[in-house]
Design a protein around this motif. Structure first.
Motif, mmCIF file in Angstrom:
data_model
loop_
_atom_site.group_PDB
_atom_site.id
_atom_site.type_symbol
_atom_site.label_atom_id
_atom_site.label_comp_id
_atom_site.label_asym_id
_atom_site.label_seq_id
_atom_site.Cartn_x
_atom_site.Cartn_y
_atom_site.Cartn_z
ATOM 1 N N LEU A 132 0.837 -1.200 0.000
ATOM 2 C CA LEU A 132 0.000 0.000 0.000
ATOM 3 C C LEU A 132 0.872 1.250 0.000
ATOM 4 O O LEU A 132 0.597 2.202 -0.732
ATOM 5 N N LEU A 133 1.934 1.259 0.792
ATOM 6 C CA LEU A 133 2.839 2.410 0.809
ATOM 7 C C LEU A 133 3.486 2.626 -0.552
ATOM 8 O O LEU A 133 3.622 3.764 -1.008
ATOM 9 N N ALA A 134 3.903 1.550 -1.190
ATOM 10 C CA ALA A 134 4.499 1.664 -2.524
ATOM 11 C C ALA A 134 3.487 2.259 -3.497
ATOM 12 O O ALA A 134 3.831 3.121 -4.315
ATOM 13 N N PHE A 135 2.247 1.817 -3.405
ATOM 14 C CA PHE A 135 1.191 2.364 -4.258
ATOM 15 C C PHE A 135 1.004 3.858 -3.997
ATOM 16 O O PHE A 135 0.898 4.658 -4.930
ATOM 17 N N MET A 136 0.996 4.253 -2.730
ATOM 18 C CA MET A 136 0.812 5.656 -2.375
ATOM 19 C C MET A 136 1.992 6.505 -2.852
ATOM 20 O O MET A 136 1.810 7.653 -3.251
ATOM 21 N N MET A 137 3.191 5.948 -2.842
ATOM 22 C CA MET A 137 4.365 6.700 -3.278
ATOM 23 C C MET A 137 4.308 7.013 -4.769
ATOM 24 O O MET A 137 4.869 8.008 -5.207
ATOM 25 N N ARG A 138 3.645 6.179 -5.530
ATOM 26 C CA ARG A 138 3.476 6.454 -6.957
ATOM 27 C C ARG A 138 2.748 7.784 -7.170
ATOM 28 O O ARG A 138 2.961 8.478 -8.148
ATOM 29 N N SER A 139 1.888 8.109 -6.211
ATOM 30 C CA SER A 139 1.090 9.333 -6.305
ATOM 31 C C SER A 139 1.688 10.484 -5.499
ATOM 32 O O SER A 139 1.055 11.529 -5.384
ATOM 33 N N SER A 140 2.887 10.280 -4.948
ATOM 34 C CA SER A 140 3.494 11.308 -4.096
ATOM 35 C C SER A 140 4.933 11.596 -4.487
ATOM 36 O O SER A 140 5.845 11.473 -3.670
ATOM 37 N N PRO A 141 5.186 11.990 -5.714
ATOM 38 C CA PRO A 141 6.574 12.209 -6.146
ATOM 39 C C PRO A 141 7.244 13.383 -5.441
ATOM 40 O O PRO A 141 8.462 13.497 -5.461
ATOM 41 N N ASN A 142 6.479 14.279 -4.808
ATOM 42 C CA ASN A 142 7.048 15.433 -4.122
ATOM 43 C C ASN A 142 7.338 15.177 -2.644
ATOM 44 O O ASN A 142 7.714 16.105 -1.921
ATOM 45 N N LEU A 143 7.182 13.962 -2.208
ATOM 46 C CA LEU A 143 7.443 13.591 -0.821
ATOM 47 C C LEU A 143 8.899 13.868 -0.476
ATOM 48 O O LEU A 143 9.808 13.445 -1.181
ATOM 49 N N GLU A 144 9.150 14.607 0.623
ATOM 50 C CA GLU A 144 10.514 14.942 1.035
ATOM 51 C C GLU A 144 10.997 14.125 2.217
ATOM 52 O O GLU A 144 12.189 13.862 2.334
ATOM 53 N N LYS A 145 10.090 13.772 3.113
ATOM 54 C CA LYS A 145 10.450 12.996 4.297
ATOM 55 C C LYS A 145 9.440 11.872 4.472
ATOM 56 O O LYS A 145 8.246 12.078 4.266
ATOM 57 N N LEU A 146 9.949 10.725 4.862
ATOM 58 C CA LEU A 146 9.072 9.599 5.153
ATOM 59 C C LEU A 146 9.560 8.948 6.434
ATOM 60 O O LEU A 146 10.724 8.551 6.534
ATOM 61 N N LYS A 147 8.683 8.895 7.424
ATOM 62 C CA LYS A 147 9.002 8.252 8.688
ATOM 63 C C LYS A 147 7.989 7.138 8.907
ATOM 64 O O LYS A 147 6.788 7.393 8.940
ATOM 65 N N LEU A 148 8.505 5.925 9.022
ATOM 66 C CA LEU A 148 7.646 4.768 9.247
ATOM 67 C C LEU A 148 7.872 4.236 10.651
ATOM 68 O O LEU A 148 9.011 4.094 11.087
ATOM 69 N N LEU A 149 6.793 3.921 11.322
ATOM 70 C CA LEU A 149 6.851 3.254 12.615
ATOM 71 C C LEU A 149 6.105 1.947 12.446
ATOM 72 O O LEU A 149 4.884 1.937 12.294
ATOM 73 N N LYS A 150 6.851 0.874 12.413
ATOM 74 C CA LYS A 150 6.243 -0.433 12.190
ATOM 75 C C LYS A 150 5.509 -0.877 13.446
ATOM 76 O O LYS A 150 6.064 -0.899 14.520
ATOM 77 N N GLY A 151 4.258 -1.240 13.237
ATOM 78 C CA GLY A 151 3.459 -1.785 14.322
ATOM 79 C C GLY A 151 3.323 -3.276 14.123
ATOM 80 O O GLY A 151 4.298 -3.978 13.890
ATOM 81 N N ALA A 152 2.120 -3.754 14.138
ATOM 82 C CA ALA A 152 1.854 -5.181 13.949
ATOM 83 C C ALA A 152 1.665 -5.448 12.461
ATOM 84 O O ALA A 152 0.558 -5.575 11.962
ATOM 85 N N TRP A 153 2.784 -5.520 11.724
ATOM 86 C CA TRP A 153 2.739 -5.660 10.268
ATOM 87 C C TRP A 153 2.889 -7.079 9.793
ATOM 88 O O TRP A 153 3.377 -7.335 8.727
ATOM 89 N N SER A 154 2.517 -8.029 10.561
ATOM 90 C CA SER A 154 2.643 -9.411 10.120
ATOM 91 C C SER A 154 1.339 -10.124 10.380
ATOM 92 O O SER A 154 0.442 -9.599 11.019
ATOM 93 N N THR A 155 1.267 -11.334 9.891
ATOM 94 C CA THR A 155 0.074 -12.118 10.160
ATOM 95 C C THR A 155 0.067 -12.509 11.623
ATOM 96 O O THR A 155 1.050 -12.354 12.329
#
Length: 123
Positions: free
Chosen positions: A8-31
């Motif tokens: 989903l993030l990769a998909f969103m980045m396609r629409s956000s070429p002007n993004l300057e900063k990206l901070k990810l905080l991984k939560g419960a990202w697994s099954t």
């Protein structure tokens, strides 16, 4: 079962070429059982993502990094698609041993980078 949000993030980045900063905080990202094999071959999809170009991305931070192949694929995408990237910070999850820090950094440093000045830190 939870969905792994990196596609989903990769998909969103396609629409956000002007993004300057990206901070990810991984939560419960697994099954629920910790098995991420049901997500298909997301890492291959990212390598073949010519439609993503982050020409303004300067800073990237990923907290609670666990060295999962999908996380590595996502960081590889950021490095390959960000020509003005200056700072990459990877903060390891508390379950990742201190001994894993150096091998993870070696893997990340081996990835091709669009920015010749990007500094990668793993803590």
């Amino acid at each position: 079962m939870e969905l792994f949000p990196l596609p989903l993030l990769a998909f969103m980045m396609r629409s956000s070429p002007n993004l300057e900063k990206l901070k990810l905080l991984k939560g419960a990202w697994s099954t629920a059982n910790g098995d991420s094999s049901s997500y298909g071959d997301f890492s291959t999809e990212l390598e073949d993502a010519p439609d993503i170009w982050l020409e303004h991305m300067k800073e990237f931070e990923f907290k609670n990094f666990t060295n999962d192949k999908y996380e590595l694929a996502f960081v590889r995408l950021i490095l390959a698609k960000s020509p003005v990237l200056k700072k990459v910070s990877i903060v390891l999850h508390y379950t990742v041993s201190n001994e894993a820090e150096t091998p993870i950094l070696r893997i990340l440093l081996s990835y091709p980078r669009a920015s010749p000045v990007a500094v990668i830190t793993v803590v």
